[in-house]
Design a protein around this motif. Structure first.
Motif, PDB file in Angstrom:
ATOM      1  N   UNK B 143       1.030  -0.939  -0.186  1.00 34.69           N
ATOM      2  CA  UNK B 143       0.118  -0.202   0.395  1.00 34.69           C
ATOM      3  C   UNK B 143       1.098   1.237   0.087  1.00 34.69           C
ATOM      4  N   UNK B 144       1.765   0.904  -0.470  1.00 34.88           N
ATOM      5  CA  UNK B 144       3.687   2.340   0.123  1.00 34.88           C
ATOM      6  C   UNK B 144       3.712   2.696   1.056  1.00 34.88           C
ATOM      7  N   UNK B 145       3.050   2.593   1.904  1.00 34.93           N
ATOM      8  CA  UNK B 145       3.810   2.381   3.789  1.00 34.93           C
ATOM      9  C   UNK B 145       5.374   1.245   3.737  1.00 34.93           C
ATOM     10  N   UNK B 146       5.855   2.474   3.906  1.00 30.72           N
ATOM     11  CA  UNK B 146       6.986   2.160   4.324  1.00 30.72           C
ATOM     12  C   UNK B 146       8.111   1.249   5.533  1.00 30.72           C
ATOM     13  N   UNK B 147       6.826   0.364   5.999  1.00 29.50           N
ATOM     14  CA  UNK B 147       7.332  -0.293   7.430  1.00 29.50           C
ATOM     15  C   UNK B 147       8.246  -0.774   8.005  1.00 29.50           C
ATOM     16  N   UNK B 148       8.757  -0.934   8.925  1.00 31.74           N
ATOM     17  CA  UNK B 148       9.563  -1.842   8.957  1.00 31.74           C
ATOM     18  C   UNK B 148      10.217  -1.066  10.771  1.00 31.74           C
ATOM     19  N   UNK B 149       9.207  -1.796  11.177  1.00 35.72           N
ATOM     20  CA  UNK B 149       9.506  -2.078  12.655  1.00 35.72           C
ATOM     21  C   UNK B 149      11.296  -2.650  13.363  1.00 35.72           C
ATOM     22  N   UNK B 150      11.904  -2.999  12.410  1.00 34.43           N
ATOM     23  CA  UNK B 150      13.554  -3.091  13.030  1.00 34.43           C
ATOM     24  C   UNK B 150      13.953  -1.858  12.827  1.00 34.43           C
ATOM     25  N   UNK B 151      13.479  -0.929  12.235  1.00 30.82           N
ATOM     26  CA  UNK B 151      14.668   0.150  11.601  1.00 30.82           C
ATOM     27  C   UNK B 151      13.993   1.314  12.407  1.00 30.82           C
ATOM     28  N   UNK B 152      12.361   1.543  12.083  1.00 30.05           N
ATOM     29  CA  UNK B 152      12.154   2.554  12.524  1.00 30.05           C
ATOM     30  C   UNK B 152      11.402   2.536  13.937  1.00 30.05           C
ATOM     31  N   UNK B 153      11.540   3.536  14.894  1.00 33.44           N
ATOM     32  CA  UNK B 153      11.343   3.636  15.826  1.00 33.44           C
ATOM     33  C   UNK B 153      10.122   3.161  16.474  1.00 33.44           C
ATOM     34  N   UNK B 154       9.161   4.532  15.256  1.00 30.41           N
ATOM     35  CA  UNK B 154       8.238   4.603  15.518  1.00 30.41           C
ATOM     36  C   UNK B 154       7.222   3.350  15.703  1.00 30.41           C
ATOM     37  N   UNK B 155       7.542   2.699  14.064  1.00 26.87           N
ATOM     38  CA  UNK B 155       6.647   1.101  14.020  1.00 26.87           C
ATOM     39  C   UNK B 155       7.025  -0.203  14.812  1.00 26.87           C
ATOM     40  N   UNK B 156       8.492  -0.200  15.498  1.00 25.97           N
ATOM     41  CA  UNK B 156       8.751  -0.570  16.636  1.00 25.97           C
ATOM     42  C   UNK B 156       7.444  -0.377  17.283  1.00 25.97           C
ATOM     43  N   UNK B 157       7.201   1.251  18.606  1.00 25.93           N
ATOM     44  CA  UNK B 157       6.975   1.514  19.320  1.00 25.93           C
ATOM     45  C   UNK B 157       5.176   0.489  19.396  1.00 25.93           C
ATOM     46  N   UNK B 158       5.067   0.563  18.031  1.00 25.12           N
ATOM     47  CA  UNK B 158       3.841   0.573  17.629  1.00 25.12           C
ATOM     48  C   UNK B 158       3.097  -0.589  17.747  1.00 25.12           C
ATOM     49  N   UNK B 159       4.271  -1.695  17.283  1.00 28.25           N
ATOM     50  CA  UNK B 159       4.068  -3.113  17.240  1.00 28.25           C
ATOM     51  C   UNK B 159       4.411  -3.935  18.583  1.00 28.25           C
ATOM     52  N   UNK B 160       4.850  -3.098  19.984  1.00 31.16           N
ATOM     53  CA  UNK B 160       4.926  -3.669  21.036  1.00 31.16           C
ATOM     54  C   UNK B 160       3.322  -2.810  21.484  1.00 31.16           C
ATOM     55  N   UNK B 161       3.127  -1.803  21.429  1.00 30.23           N
ATOM     56  CA  UNK B 161       1.664  -1.344  21.772  1.00 30.23           C
ATOM     57  C   UNK B 161       1.012  -2.416  21.615  1.00 30.23           C
ATOM     58  N   UNK B 162       1.199  -2.522  20.633  1.00 26.24           N
ATOM     59  CA  UNK B 162      -0.005  -4.026  19.915  1.00 26.24           C
ATOM     60  C   UNK B 162      -0.577  -4.921  20.607  1.00 26.24           C
ATOM     61  N   UNK B 163       1.136  -5.318  20.793  1.00 26.02           N
ATOM     62  CA  UNK B 163       1.526  -7.018  21.257  1.00 26.02           C
ATOM     63  C   UNK B 163       0.703  -7.336  22.246  1.00 26.02           C
ATOM     64  N   UNK B 164       0.885  -5.820  22.968  1.00 23.19           N
ATOM     65  CA  UNK B 164       0.897  -5.746  24.522  1.00 23.19           C
ATOM     66  C   UNK B 164      -0.235  -5.730  25.206  1.00 23.19           C
ATOM     67  N   UNK B 165      -1.701  -4.657  24.158  1.00 20.24           N
ATOM     68  CA  UNK B 165      -2.379  -4.369  24.663  1.00 20.24           C
ATOM     69  C   UNK B 165      -4.119  -5.658  24.306  1.00 20.24           C
ATOM     70  N   UNK B 166      -4.039  -5.785  22.769  1.00 19.11           N
ATOM     71  CA  UNK B 166      -4.059  -7.394  22.125  1.00 19.11           C
ATOM     72  C   UNK B 166      -4.631  -8.402  23.996  1.00 19.11           C
ATOM     73  N   UNK B 167      -3.042  -8.712  24.807  1.00 21.28           N
ATOM     74  CA  UNK B 167      -3.018 -10.233  25.880  1.00 21.28           C
ATOM     75  C   UNK B 167      -3.951  -9.167  26.652  1.00 21.28           C
TER      76      UNK B 167
END
Lengths: 305, 294
Positions: B143-167
């Motif tokens: 879709x054109x999002x330059x998604x990379x949680x391994x390099x991008x801090x905001x993406x990494x934060x999104x990922x851990x927030x989603x995992x933590x909130x989901x639980x």
């Protein structure tokens, strides 16, 4: 339900279905991927299982050490559950059914531990686990007991206390079984037990321990069962503690095992096996929650009162 | 509180309390005391020499930009996790409370993530969002999002927030549902008779009546985000990239075990203890008094 509105019904069920699908998506996808044959493209979007689920589960199961890690997790979860319930029952009995000088002190000492999770005392707790007798050694050193004993015995005495809990089941279980929450839960329950029961037991000549085992314990089974469900999951899902005190792969738990199989960077990953491992690691606690749902909800709500 | 009828014994209560108090002394009070003690000393990694430095460890922390970054990361992480988990749990509970058919199925579907270990939850989510392997990540990139949680801090934060909130949705769902079911039906009916639609009833009757549950859950969720999410961060991001998910608890761990900086790690432990004490006091004092079913 108060009004009959079709749009509202549709909204209710629509929202519940969307919510349930979103919440279940990660595990659904894990199952799909775990059913893919080796070497299938991982970034493609699969919607249906690939038919290799049991093969991959079997491969994951046979993988080095996984059976052992599952067993370790089981031992740890059951040990923590039984241990916590046992020592909390005894403590709660002591602080509700006896008058003694340090009753309130004991109560507050237990209460304070709510404020000391492992996470805030990581390094010193690890040091204690490396030698559980270190506190006693420090007291001996402080009081110069060695010199006193040497003087009494007439020769040099060297006291060296050492008991390492690293890489042992005792180490995995023992430090986690103290519990303020469980103690307060049982205390709360004991306070609702009618006074007449204890009176009657005393008149009939029952001592405290007989009253505890024959009357109080059978009455507590419901609370114990509800709490056991929560504690089993708590024990199974521990991460930081097993990470600290186990160094050998045979002594670690399956949750750590899953974390270790996560590929780093762009390493050649076998995602189907990783996901199969994650499923095996998650199955026991999920089964407990789903099969014992009623107890689980009761335990969750009781534990926070 | 104590029972009116008690047993008379001088030694038995101490014997009964013995196991618990012994474990507390060895594994809780001794280490906590040691953390406080060590926070005033500078030690070498092998613990051979210790120099008393007073409050220097704390001063060092309070001037280190890394520590402030970690505080900020923790606040953002726990704030977002709490907000996401509370809102989702609440919305699902409101609908589940109204549903009649299939309630057990919906409840089961929403409850089971509670049983997933934080580290495994992290594994499930990183799998969906991994830049090279993940299928959701693949969609995002398509879709054109330059998604990379391994390099991008905001993406990494999104990922851990989603995992933590989901639980944590499950926990909030259970408590909100219990809270909703405890609201007397007569109140809701009275509001309906007075002409309040579902939205107004929710806003003016249900939400105020749920405030004790909500405040209790806010504290529990913050405590969860602070302390129980170590596994997610350790397994998924390792505090990175460039410290973007380096929470306070994670930093205590890395400073203590990987950097072997005992003084700094202990000083951080002491600060965390104060945070837990503040949260516990908040939970037991403030919430019970200020919020009531009025």
């Amino acid at each position: 339900m108060i009004e009959r509105a079709h749009w509202f019904d549709r909204l209710t069920y629509g929202a519940l279905i969307v919510g349930a699908i979103l919440v279940c998506m990660p595990i659904y996808y894990a199952v799909i991927v775990a059913s893919m044959p080796d070497g299938s493209e991982s970034d493609a979007v699969y919607l249906l299982p690939g038919g290799h689920l049991f093969e991959n589960l079997a491969n994951a199961w046979n993988k080095e050490g996984l059976g052992r890690q599952l067993f370790n997790s089981g031992v740890m979860a059951v040990g923590v559950t039984v241990g916590k319930i046992a020592i909390s029952l005894l403590s709660a009995f002591a602080i509700t059914y006896f008058r003694f000088r340090f009753r309130m002190t004991a109560f507050w000492l237990i209460f304070i531990t709510l404020m000391l999770p492992v996470e805030v005392r990581i390094v010193p707790t690890f040091e204690v686990a490396a030698n559980a007798l270190a506190p006693f050694q420090a007291i001996i050193d402080l009081l110069a007991i060695e010199r006193v004993a040497g003087w009494l015995a007439g020769h040099e005495v060297d006291i060296n206390l050492e008991w390492s809990l690293l890489d042992s089941y005792t180490g995995l279980i023992l430090p986690l079984i103290a519990s303020a929450t469980a103690t307060f839960l049982f205390r709360q329950f004991f306070l609702t037990v009618p006074e007449e029961l204890c009176e009657a037991a005393k008149i009939d000549g029952a001592g405290p321990m007989r009253f505890f085992f024959r009357i109080l314990l059978p009455m507590s089974t419901t609370s114990m069962a509800a709490l056991a469900v929560i504690l089993f999951i708590f024990g199974w899902n521990q991460y930081l503690w097993p990470l600290l005190i186990t160094t050998e792969p045979e002594m670690t738990t399956v949750v750590i095992g899953v974390a270790r199989t996560l590929p780093t960077e762009d390493a050649d990953a076998q995602w189907n096996l990783t996901m199969a491992t994650a499923i095996l690691a998650t199955l026991p606690p999920v089964a407990v929650v789903l099969l014992l749902q009623r107890w689980f909800v009761k335990g969750l709500v009781d534990a926070e009162k | 509180m104590i029972k009116r009828v008690t047993f008379a014994s001088k030694s038995l209560p101490y014997l009964l309390l013995g196991p618990q108090l012994l474990i507390l002394a060895v594994f809780f009070f001794w280490p906590a005391g040691k953390a406080i003690y060590e926070s005033f000393f500078l030690s070498d990694p092998f613990g051979a020499t210790q120099i008393f430095v007073g409050l220097e460890n704390f001063q060092m922390l309070l001037v280190s930009p890394e520590y402030y970054d970690s505080i900020l990361v923790t606040l953002v992480f726990s704030g977002l996790t709490t907000l996401a988990a509370l809102l989702s749990g609440f919305v699902m509970a409101v609908f589940a409370d109204r549903a009649i058919r299939g309630v057990l199925v919906f409840k089961s579907a929403l409850i089971w993530p509670y049983a997933v270990a934080p580290a495994v939850a992290g594994a499930l989510w990183i799998f969906l969002f991994h830049p090279t392997f993940g299928s959701v990540a693949g969609l995002l990139i398509a879709l054109g999002v330059d998604w990379d949680p391994l390099l991008n801090g905001a993406h990494a934060m999104t990922l851990v927030v989603v995992a933590a909130a989901w639980k944590q949705i499950s926990y909030n769902f259970v408590f909100f549902l219990a809270g909703l079911q405890a609201i007397p039906k007569s109140l809701i009916e009275a509001a309906a008779i007075d002409g309040a639609g579902p939205g107004k009833r929710l806003w003016y009757v249900v939400i105020p009546l749920l405030s004790p549950t909500t405040f209790f859950l806010i504290v529990i969720n913050i405590v969860y985000a602070f302390f129980d999410t170590f596994g997610i961060i350790h397994a998924v991001t390792g505090g990175g990239p460039a410290g973007a998910t380096n929470t306070l608890v994670f930093k205590v761990y890395t400073d203590g075990f990987e950097n072997q900086d005992l003084g700094a790690s202990s000083a951080q432990s002491v600060i965390l203890m104060f945070i837990v004490i503040a949260l516990t006091v908040l939970q037991f004092r403030y919430i019970e008094r200020r919020v009531s079913y009025a």
